[in-house]
Scaffold this motif. Structure first.
Motif, PDB file in Angstrom:
ATOM      1  N   ILE A 131      57.284 -11.565  75.117  1.00 53.35           N
ATOM      2  CA  ILE A 131      57.923 -12.535  75.823  1.00 53.35           C
ATOM      3  C   ILE A 131      57.099 -12.727  77.204  1.00 53.35           C
ATOM      4  N   LEU A 132      56.708 -14.185  77.619  1.00 49.96           N
ATOM      5  CA  LEU A 132      56.051 -14.280  78.782  1.00 49.96           C
ATOM      6  C   LEU A 132      57.051 -13.997  79.913  1.00 49.96           C
ATOM      7  N   ARG A 133      56.656 -13.064  80.891  1.00 53.59           N
ATOM      8  CA  ARG A 133      57.782 -12.962  81.955  1.00 53.59           C
ATOM      9  C   ARG A 133      57.141 -13.538  83.202  1.00 53.59           C
ATOM     10  N   TYR A 134      55.704 -13.463  83.490  1.00 53.90           N
ATOM     11  CA  TYR A 134      55.062 -14.196  84.705  1.00 53.90           C
ATOM     12  C   TYR A 134      53.862 -15.299  84.322  1.00 53.90           C
ATOM     13  N   ILE A 142      59.185   2.298  85.914  1.00 49.76           N
ATOM     14  CA  ILE A 142      59.848   1.774  84.741  1.00 49.76           C
ATOM     15  C   ILE A 142      58.713   1.224  83.913  1.00 49.76           C
ATOM     16  N   LYS A 143      58.235   1.900  82.923  1.00 50.09           N
ATOM     17  CA  LYS A 143      57.200   1.634  82.161  1.00 50.09           C
ATOM     18  C   LYS A 143      57.014   0.319  81.746  1.00 50.09           C
ATOM     19  N   GLY A 144      55.967  -0.662  81.765  1.00 54.21           N
ATOM     20  CA  GLY A 144      55.902  -1.895  81.165  1.00 54.21           C
ATOM     21  C   GLY A 144      56.126  -3.178  82.647  1.00 54.21           C
ATOM     22  N   SER A 145      56.522  -2.462  83.609  1.00 54.42           N
ATOM     23  CA  SER A 145      56.690  -3.387  84.732  1.00 54.42           C
ATOM     24  C   SER A 145      55.376  -3.719  85.289  1.00 54.42           C
ATOM     25  N   VAL A 146      54.413  -2.691  85.725  1.00 50.32           N
ATOM     26  CA  VAL A 146      53.144  -3.095  86.283  1.00 50.32           C
ATOM     27  C   VAL A 146      52.410  -4.076  85.035  1.00 50.32           C
ATOM     28  N   ALA A 203      61.569  -5.497  73.083  1.00 50.75           N
ATOM     29  CA  ALA A 203      62.399  -4.341  73.295  1.00 50.75           C
ATOM     30  C   ALA A 203      62.518  -4.024  74.720  1.00 50.75           C
ATOM     31  N   TRP A 204      61.340  -3.990  75.505  1.00 48.42           N
ATOM     32  CA  TRP A 204      61.482  -4.071  77.117  1.00 48.42           C
ATOM     33  C   TRP A 204      62.483  -4.944  77.834  1.00 48.42           C
ATOM     34  N   ALA A 205      62.525  -6.163  77.394  1.00 50.83           N
ATOM     35  CA  ALA A 205      63.218  -7.071  77.892  1.00 50.83           C
ATOM     36  C   ALA A 205      64.737  -6.939  77.397  1.00 50.83           C
ATOM     37  N   ARG A 206      64.957  -6.594  76.313  1.00 51.81           N
ATOM     38  CA  ARG A 206      66.247  -6.216  75.660  1.00 51.81           C
ATOM     39  C   ARG A 206      67.012  -4.975  76.332  1.00 51.81           C
ATOM     40  N   LYS A 207      66.239  -3.841  76.644  1.00 51.96           N
ATOM     41  CA  LYS A 207      66.677  -2.786  77.309  1.00 51.96           C
ATOM     42  C   LYS A 207      67.128  -2.879  78.684  1.00 51.96           C
ATOM     43  N   HIS A 208      65.778  -3.522  79.476  1.00 52.73           N
ATOM     44  CA  HIS A 208      66.110  -3.466  80.900  1.00 52.73           C
ATOM     45  C   HIS A 208      66.684  -5.141  81.527  1.00 52.73           C
ATOM     46  N   TYR A 226      66.824 -11.871  78.398  1.00 49.36           N
ATOM     47  CA  TYR A 226      66.340 -11.726  77.042  1.00 49.36           C
ATOM     48  C   TYR A 226      67.102 -12.837  76.187  1.00 49.36           C
ATOM     49  N   ARG A 227      68.252 -12.878  76.220  1.00 49.57           N
ATOM     50  CA  ARG A 227      69.234 -13.721  75.421  1.00 49.57           C
ATOM     51  C   ARG A 227      68.869 -15.247  75.842  1.00 49.57           C
ATOM     52  N   GLU A 228      68.566 -15.281  76.986  1.00 51.17           N
ATOM     53  CA  GLU A 228      68.177 -16.695  77.612  1.00 51.17           C
ATOM     54  C   GLU A 228      67.032 -17.260  76.959  1.00 51.17           C
TER      55      GLU A 228
END
Length: 217
Positions: free
Chosen positions: A6-9, A175-179, A190-195, A200-202
């Motif tokens: 998923i594109l976060r930034y 928080i692994k994956g943030s950097v 999985a990262w988006a769903r957990k944190h 994630y739903r949006e």
């Protein structure tokens, strides 16, 4: 579908972030060099004392301008919702990586939102007090008492800002994956769903773009 990211930034958002980060370290080091004689040796990084005194306020103003870019991009995502207050009450579970029992949060959790508003307040404080004590252009408009208070508040805002950034860096590494998200822009489902389950739903409901596949050879 579960393997897609998923594109976060976006690239522009990441560039904006790293420009602020670079200017923060430059303004921070030059500010520390001017703060106490024991740290004056840091002026060597900027060409000596006079150049440090000249460059520091300009770097500070640039940092604020680029930080405003982040504010305009992310302020809507940093308003508090009911789940954020519930999240704060269960912060002990977050610290032991038990987020399954914690209320779902949006793109940013309550800790990140507190950091966002703290940074904004510190940046505003540094800007306005910095203008008061900027001898080359503005300090002659103010009395000595105002200048002294501005210097004290400038140092206090800088101290809080530095501590906040240290927390920000630590949390990003913890928080692994943030950097990686701020480096490359993408996170796993999985990262988006957990944190950030609400976020994630949006994005899932909007059918987010897939990460482009780079062909080898």
């Amino acid at each position: 579908m579960s393997n897609k990211t998923i594109l976060r930034y976006t690239a522009n958002q990441r560039t904006n972030h790293w420009l602020v980060a670079i200017l923060f370290f430059m303004a921070g080091l030059s500010g520390l060099a001017l703060f106490h004689p024991s740290m004056f040796w840091l002026t060597n990084l900027f060409g000596g004392g006079p150049w440090t005194r000249i460059l520091h306020p300009f770097m500070g103003v640039l940092m604020f301008v680029f930080f405003l870019g982040l504010v305009f991009r992310f302020w809507r995502s940093n308003f508090f919702i009911d789940n954020d207050w519930k999240w704060l009450r269960r912060i002990d579970r977050v610290l032991v990586n038990d987020e399954e029992t914690v209320p779902a949060v949006g793109k940013y959790n309550a800790g990140q939102k507190l950091l966002f508003w703290t940074l904004l307040l510190c940046m505003l404080g540094l800007l306005f007090t910095g203008l008061v004590i900027w001898r080359a252009y503005f300090s002659h408009y103010f009395g000595i008492t105002t200048i002294r208070w501005a210097m004290l508040l400038h140092a206090l805002a800088g101290f809080v800002l530095i501590l906040s950034i240290i927390v920000h860096i630590y949390a990003g590494i913890w928080i692994k994956g943030s950097v990686d998200a701020m480096m490359h822009g993408w996170v796993s489902r999985a990262w988006a769903r957990k944190h950030h389950a609400l976020w994630y739903r949006e994005v899932e409901s909007k059918d987010p773009p897939e990460r482009p596949v780079t062909k080898k050879g």
